[in-house]
Motif scaffolding. Structure first.
Motif, short mmCIF file in Angstrom:
data_model
loop_
_atom_site.label_atom_id
_atom_site.label_comp_id
_atom_site.label_asym_id
_atom_site.label_seq_id
_atom_site.Cartn_x
_atom_site.Cartn_y
_atom_site.Cartn_z
N PRO A 227 0.84 -1.20 0.00
CA PRO A 227 0.00 0.00 0.00
C PRO A 227 0.87 1.25 0.00
CG PRO A 227 -0.73 -1.57 1.67
CD PRO A 227 0.60 -2.05 1.18
N LYS A 228 0.33 2.33 -0.55
CA LYS A 228 1.09 3.57 -0.61
C LYS A 228 1.19 4.24 0.75
CE LYS A 228 1.72 3.24 -5.05
NZ LYS A 228 1.14 1.89 -5.23
N ASP A 235 -3.39 -1.47 -1.67
CA ASP A 235 -2.93 -0.47 -2.63
C ASP A 235 -4.17 0.11 -3.33
OD1 ASP A 235 -2.02 0.90 -4.89
OD2 ASP A 235 -0.31 -0.43 -5.17
#
Length: 312
Positions: A227-228, A235
């Motif tokens: 995930p960012k 994500d």
């Protein structure tokens, strides 16, 4: 806990272990993989952290609707057993009360009544169960199963985790899961374009079968997809692309329900707590969640009007 009904079984010193059994089919066919993984398997920093909340090694026994299996009450709220009824001070989400009557929120079966702040459930309408949570982990990659299974057993020790190594040739029209799992986890290693659900998805029929059998208690895990943001479950850019331009709307629906996680090599603390919440919900067999966008083929209506009763 009173002697009647029976107490929870003591899992003993090996309660942190679980069985991983790969059938002699699918990728790796003929290897006869069968192993037991103990509690000393490698864990991530998030799993090792004392701040990571885990389920207790022993869980309350459940009193389930005799028709659909929804958990109505647990031993935590148990008061006493009488000749024809069990008495509780509280109910689980599956039990509803209106005008003094207690009913199953899933199939509407009449279960008993409320009086003087206590709930009386007739013994012929509920059954007491104390089995561990049955978990099935599926993937096309044995390594992904080996990585994810210890995470599940660590966060929810009162579980029995088995694996199913999938073969691409069997995915289309997949219609049967081994055993009677309460919670199914499908793990996909992200190696480029992720074809997960709907018309071209590898796992659409597997997830549909699991969704029906577990009353919606499924989880999709994408590895190698960090995930960012640390607090995100998946994500978001990737899932938005898959569900909109990728012609896979169902994976978008599941992600909106909190039933999709993605990480690089190991789950974050936030993701571990989401796994715990999903496994706890599956253990207590809470009423199924209706959601717009879930394929009609993944659900089935019974004569009583409950989405799940005919499946149990």
């Amino acid at each position: 806990m009173p002697a009647d009904p029976w107490p929870l079984p003591n899992p003993g010193p090996s309660s942190g272990s679980f069985d991983l059994v790969a059938p002699d089919e699918g990728l790796g066919a003929g290897t006869g993989i069968s192993r037991q993984v103990q509690g000393d398997v490698p864990v991530s920093d998030a799993e090792r952290s004392p701040r990571t909340k885990r389920a207790p090694k022993e869980m309350p026994s459940r009193f389930r609707c005799s028709i659909c299996g929804t958990c109505i009450a647990s031993s935590e709220g148990f008061v006493e057993a009488r000749d024809d009824s069990f008495v509780f001070r509280s109910l689980q989400p599956g039990g509803g009360e209106a005008a003094g009557r207690v009913v199953c929120r899933e199939c509407d079966q009449a279960l008993g009544f409320r009086s003087d702040g206590l709930f009386f459930l007739r013994k012929d309408t509920v059954e007491q169960r104390a089995e561990k949570l049955e978990v099935l982990v599926c993937s096309l990659k044995l390594q992904e199963i080996s990585d994810v299974s210890p995470v599940l057993a660590d966060i929810f020790p009162y579980s029995s985790v088995q694996e199913r190594l999938l073969q691409k040739a069997e995915l289309r029209g997949f219609a049967s899961l081994p055993g009677k799992p309460d919670f199914v986890v499908v793990v996909h290693r992200n190696e480029g374009r992720a074809l997960l659900t709907d018309r071209n998805g590898f796992y659409h029929d597997v997830l549909g079968c699991a969704y029906r059998q577990t009353r919606g208690n499924v989880l999709v895990v994408l590895t190698r997809a960090e995930p960012k943001a640390e607090a995100d479950l998946f994500d978001k850019v990737m899932l938005r692309s898959l569900s909109t331009s990728g012609d896979q709307p169902t994976i978008g629906v599941l992600s909106g329900l909190g039933q999709v996680l993605s990480w690089g090599t190991a789950p974050s603390a936030t993701q571990l707590q989401q796994i715990l919440a999903l496994m706890t919900r599956a253990y207590f067999r809470e009423p199924g969640q209706a959601s717009v966008g879930i394929p009609a083929s993944w659900t089935k209506m019974s004569k009583s009007g409950s989405t799940w009763c005919a499946l149990l």
